[in-house]
Design an enzyme around this catalytic site. Structure first.
Site, mmCIF file in Angstrom:
data_model
loop_
_atom_site.group_PDB
_atom_site.id
_atom_site.type_symbol
_atom_site.label_atom_id
_atom_site.label_comp_id
_atom_site.label_asym_id
_atom_site.label_seq_id
_atom_site.Cartn_x
_atom_site.Cartn_y
_atom_site.Cartn_z
ATOM 1 C CG ASP A 39 63.842 35.401 85.518
ATOM 2 O OD1 ASP A 39 63.749 34.343 85.067
ATOM 3 O OD2 ASP A 39 64.990 36.182 85.116
ATOM 4 C CB VAL A 40 58.354 33.408 89.460
ATOM 5 C CG1 VAL A 40 57.548 33.830 90.749
ATOM 6 C CG2 VAL A 40 57.817 33.954 88.222
#
Lengths: 290, 831
Positions: A130-131
């Protein structure tokens, strides 16, 4: 080259499928079984089922649910959420999942990636990343459903998980999640360029052409989306019809193919010509008893 | 139980809720969008969408609008037709729990919005079986209502190739915030199954021992994916493009279109649910018993979100209404033939244990009702400011004094100032005043007809003669008197006696054997019905004698009589047949009637034409392989081609009633290809290509209208309650509607005979009446004028008394009439 894949991501929160917005706001959709019943008939290449509250609540994956889903779904099924030990993987695979996706445990204990791919093979291990764009305007990997910054740079972390034995990367953008603004293409480009394992791109699809952009502009091997597939009838088929129309080599085997349609700017179908409509005649389809 | 801190929804809402960190539910959060979105821009979006679905080259409908007669359906039609100028086909799945007010609202809707409409009524026996099954399978008496409402419009979209369906608000978005308005969500089979059908689709209702078969559930089967795809069907929700405010919208419909409202048993909202006996009654009570909350919570929640009610006021409403036991349970259980204990035991198994528990004495009590949560922490922090009052209007009843005491299967579908009641008409008052009305009519006739000096109708000087065997006029189109003075109809009767009826019956058996089942689980044959004696007989024969799966189709007259309504209802219930009722856009129909009346002295041309074409059109769209008409009028009553008795009815649209005219010849500023869908008969080519055939049952069965009457009476058919109409000898002939009498009377002007001659000849031909007796009866009756429906005739056609009487005089055959004092008399008296 392998055909590109289209994957619906089903986000499960407290036992129900939801639409997610920036990992913060959630709207209820319904029971996972019914969503999968329909999506699995709509010619997707794989299904991603992520339980986003299992780790938070300290729950194990819902084996009963996975069993009943895999009984009705003959597609590759990847299950994520609440997987922290090898026994979790074993239970999920035994329940009928084809692959597992790990996120928190991979960050907390990178060795777990190696261990799980050693036991179950790297093809079975997907690492989910997850960025978010941080205060400095840089992409950064976040943990705990987007709550905790890790200080890691996405491409570096991707190379590391590849090195540790991950078979595939599931790359999601927290900023784009539910935004309908399209994929974070620079992010996907950077990560997919930096590894040799397949990257599944996710987050931000608001119109069908977003899939096309991602496939044409990046090396992502699969395009994934969540919310958009809940919005219209035959959504995944229509997504593929859009891709086909744009010349993307993708599998489409359903009876309904939406081949001769014109699509609007969202990629939704437009009305057929009046004369074409007049000419339609249905042959009776008998329902065969099995 | 956790409740939303802003509205009244509990976390066990069956459509699911999410609560955020402030304790506010997803429904409230999505609702906030209503105050921030640019609704003008969204309205433009809708406008562009509508524009792209407008038919251009071939005419036909732009979209389908499912209507119930409820206020939301008024608003949807208002928006699509009046605001955006779309040309919709309205469709209704008849839930059969109809109230009188619901019937009136629907009839009013069809009248004021002036659209074509089709309604699907399933045989009530099937519905009862389904309700029993759905009570057992999912604790619901409403499964078939939802399934029908959400399936029939989609079936019609596919069959009629109309790719756009326009729904009102997305209920899941509105209640629990399943979707953001920005996502412009569309209708899906998935949401329908999970959230409306309680996860049980039609196929899931089939079960051994339940009496539900695959054929039974056909009306609830969603079209196949490839059928949806081929037409490109989409269902859009107006709520994504228009800031939805149900209360305000209803109030606009009340003031603009006369929508009727009424107090409801289990909610303060008087606008919705009025069309159904149980929606705010038993159905809602079941929901309360299952989930611990009911409609009052839904309606109060909505008003809280729209800032017309505080949370505390809402909770007071819930306390007032939720525990109320509705009095419609008796009606429901009597209809279903289910004992109350069985019902209660069934519902108890569906109680949600999160909402209900048993107390020490074993009684069910609410575990944690919303009234325990008035002062929850954080309520004030998320409170919306109340901005308006919340008063619901109760309109005066349009049918005061009537009691809602049982379901109405079908009722009126068009209203005017004489015919506005759900079932009843004005004939009691008319009968009471009949002499007075007669005097007024005679007065008008003298005023407008006596000074007529224009052209008069003529058949080129031919004089009136009467058949020597019956009493038929020699001037009837197609009738010829032979050398012996016997008419062609009488000769046809002789020929009929020599026919080998057994062989012809056998032919039909063979035909049915080849057709039966070729339409998959669909209907084998279609029978056009009016509810009259003959249609009752036709359906009965095809169902019981030939074992066909029958679809009855009625192109329904606008001015139905009370007997017509009752008889059509009786046909469906006594024969357990499914019915499609087509009602035609009143303005187009009225215009055609007016034109053919004034131009041809033939007001019923369009009635005949639309029945022949409309039925064939439905058969074509439904792909039903066989259409079974009644008698060939040319054979039965003597017509232009009495010698060529044929089984095939494909030339029906060219019979004597149609006079060689086609709808295309009638196109003018009002009637066009666009609004004449049901008037367009499929071409021979089209029918042949699809291997569809239509036949006269009268070719295969020795037709006898009187015998059909006798049989029909046993099946519940009723004659005219007030006895024979003026000029009539029978009280059961053509009694379903009011426009025909004057049409028939015009034959008297043109050809010197009308009802009494027709009716007595029929009895003479069939050996039930002596000629002498007939002469006597006809002489007594034939100079009567059809007074009963005169005013409605003028009203419907929009013609003045002057126009009426001048037209009448124009069509008075100058070769056969003379004036005797003040009275017109035939030159050749019947003898």
């Amino acid at each position: 080259m392998l055909k590109r894949r289209l994957i619906p991501c089903l986000v499960m929160r407290d036992g129900i499928i939801v639409q997610s917005f920036n990992f913060k706001r959630y709207l209820p959709i319904g029971s996972p079984k019914i969503v999968i019943e329909f999506v699995s008939k709509w010619d997707v290449d794989e299904i991603f089922l992520i339980d986003i509250t299992a780790t938070r609540d300290g729950r194990k994956p819902d084996i009963g649910l996975i069993t009943s889903i895999s009984e009705q779904c003959f597609l590759p099924l990847t299950v994520g959420g609440g997987i922290h030990e090898l026994s979790d993987i074993r239970n999920v695979i035994r329940a009928g999942a084809d692959r597992i996706s790990i996120n928190s445990e991979a960050l907390a204990n990178p060795h777990f990636i190696t261990e799980s791919s050693r036991v179950y093979g790297s093809q079975c291990v997907v690492v989910s990343i997850d960025v978010k764009v941080n205060d400095k305007g840089k992409h950064e990997v976040f943990a705990n459903s987007g709550k905790c910054p890790t200080g890691r740079e996405p491409s570096e972390w991707a190379r590391e998980v590849e090195h540790l034995g991950a078979g595939e990367i599931f790359l999601n953008s927290i900023d784009r999640d539910g935004s309908m603004q399209g994929y974070d293409l620079p992010l996907i480009m950077a990560v997919s360029e930096s590894v040799d394992i397949p990257v599944i791109a996710c987050g931000g699809v608001g119109k069908m052409s977003d899939f096309i952009d991602c496939i044409k502009d990046t090396k992502a091997s699969a395009v994934c989306a969540a919310n958009i597939f809940h919005h219209v009838e035959h959504s995944t088929i229509i997504a593929k019809a859009n891709l086909k129309k744009a010349g993307v080599d993708i599998r489409l085997n359903t009876e309904a193919k939406y081949i001769n349609f014109v699509f609007d700017s969202y990629g939704r179908i437009m009305k057929k010509d009046d004369l074409v409509l007049e000419d339609i005649w249905f042959n009776h389809r008998t329902v065969e008893k099995i | 139980m956790r409740y939303c801190k802003r509205c009244l929804y509990p976390e066990n809402h069956p459509w699911y809720l999410t609560l955020d960190e402030e304790g506010v539910c997803s429904g409230c959060r999505v609702h906030e969008e209503k105050d921030v979105l640019d609704w003008d821009e969204r309205g433009n979006k809708l406008s562009r969408m509508f524009e792209s679905y407008r038919r251009k080259s071939t005419g036909g409908y732009d979209c389908i609008i499912p209507v119930s007669g409820g206020g939301d359906s008024y608003f949807i039609v208002h928006t699509a037709k009046k605001v955006f100028g779309m040309h919709p086909l309205l469709v209704t799945y008849n839930h059969e729990y109809n109230t009188r007010i619901g019937i009136r609202n629907l009839a009013n809707l069809l009248t004021v919005f002036d659209c074509d409409h089709i309604m699907y009524t399933l045989n009530p026996d099937l519905l009862k079986r389904l309700v029993r099954q759905s009570l057992r399978r999912c604790g619901s008496m409403y499964w078939h209502v939802m399934a029908g409402k959400l399936t029939f419009p989609v079936q019609v979209a596919v069959k009629f190739k109309i790719p756009l369906i326009v729904w009102g608000v997305n209920p899941w978005c509105d209640q629990v915030g399943m979707f953001s308005h920005l996502q412009e969500v569309e209708m899906t089979k998935k949401a329908r199954k999970e959230h409306s059908l309680m996860s049980i689709d039609a196929e899931g209702m089939i079960e051994e021992g339940s009496g539900i078969s695959r054929r039974d559930i056909q009306p609830f089967i969603y079209p196949f994916d490839e059928e949806i795809e081929r037409v490109g069907v989409r269902g859009i929700y107006l709520g994504n493009y228009i800031r939805w405010d149900s209360k305000k919208q209803h109030e606009l419909m009340i003031s603009s279109y006369g929508y009727e409202t009424a107090p409801q048993q289990r909610t303060f909202n008087t606008y919705e649910d009025v069309d159904c006996f149980h929606s705010a009654g038993v159905h809602d009570y079941i929901k309360f018993l299952k989930y611990g909350y009911g409609k009052a919570s839904d309606h109060a929640t909505r008003e809280i979100r729209l800032k017309r009610m505080t949370r505390e006021e809402g909770i007071e409403m819930v306390k007032k209404y939720d525990r109320r036991i509705p009095d419609d349970l008796k009606i429901f259980l009597e209809w279903l033939k289910m004992p109350e204990e069985e019902f209660n035991a069934c519902i108890d198994t569906w109680r949600d244990r999160r909402a209900w528990r048993k107390d020490a004495s074993g009684r069910w009590v609410l575990a944690d009702p919303v009234e325990n949560h008035v002062n929850d922490d954080g309520v004030d922090a998320v409170r919306l400011e109340k901005r308006e009052r919340c008063d619901f209007i109760v309109t005066p009843s349009k049918e005061p004094g009537t009691v809602e005491d049982g379901y109405i299967l079908m009722g009126r579908g068009y209203i005017d100032k004489y015919n506005y009641k759900a079932m009843d008409d004005n004939q009691d008052e008319i009968s009471h005043d009949i002499d007075k009305i007669g005097a007024e009519i005679e007065n008008a006739r003298r005023t407008y007809a006596d000074n007529y000096d224009g052209e008069r109708f003529s058949l080129g000087g031919r004089e009136l003669q009467y058949c020597k065997r019956c009493i038929m006029s020699s001037l009837k189109p197609g009738v010829v008197l032979d050398d012996e003075g016997i008419c062609s109809a009488c000769r046809s009767v002789e020929r009929k006696k020599k026919i080998d009826w057994d062989a012809r019956h056998k032919d039909l058996v063979d035909l049915c054997d080849t057709i039966r089942g070729t339409n998959g689980n669909g209907y084998d044959c279609l029978v056009p019905v009016s509810g009259g004696k003959d249609s009752l007989y036709q359906v009965w024969v095809m169902k019981t004698m030939y074992k066909m799966n029958v679809l009855a189709v009625c192109v329904v007259p606008h001015l139905q009589t009370r007997e017509g309504i009752a008889n059509l209802n009786n046909l469906v219930t006594s024969l357990n047949v499914d019915l499609i009722k087509v009602s035609l856009q009143p303005s187009v129909f009225r215009h055609l009637r007016r034109r053919t009346f004034l131009e041809m002295g033939d007001p019923n041309w369009v009635d005949h034409y639309s029945v022949f074409a409309g039925v064939a059109r439905v058969a074509y769209m439904y792909q039903v392989p066989l259409v079974v008409w009644g008698e060939d009028i040319a054979v039965e009553f003597g017509g232009t081609a009495p010698n060529t008795m044929t089984a095939s009815a494909e030339d029906l649209i060219r019979n004597d009633l149609i006079k060689g005219k086609t709808i295309e010849m009638m196109y003018d500023g009002v009637v066009s290809s666009k609004n004449a869908f049901f008037y367009k008969h499929p071409s021979k080519d089209e029918l042949n290509k699809r291997q569809m055939c239509s036949i006269y049952l009268g070719y295969h069965h020795n037709w006898d209208g009187y015998k059909h009457y006798e049989a029909a009476k046993k099946l519940g058919f009723q004659g005219r309650r007030r006895g024979c109409l003026s000029g009539n000898l029978l009280d059961y002939d053509n009694i379903d509607e009011k426009q025909c009498e004057i049409h028939i009377w015009f034959k008297f002007l043109k050809f010197g005979f009308w009802r009494p001659t027709d009716q007595s000849c029929y009895h003479i031909w069939n050996g039930r009446l002596a000629r002498e007796k007939a002469v006597e009866m006809v002489r007594e009756k034939q100079y009567e004028f059809p007074k009963e429906y005169y005013r409605e005739f003028l009203e419907f056609q929009g013609i003045t008394e002057k126009e009426f009487w001048q037209t009448a005089e124009r069509y008075r055959n100058r070769d056969i009439w003379h004036k005797h004092g003040n009275e017109w008399r035939l030159n050749t008296p019947l003898a």
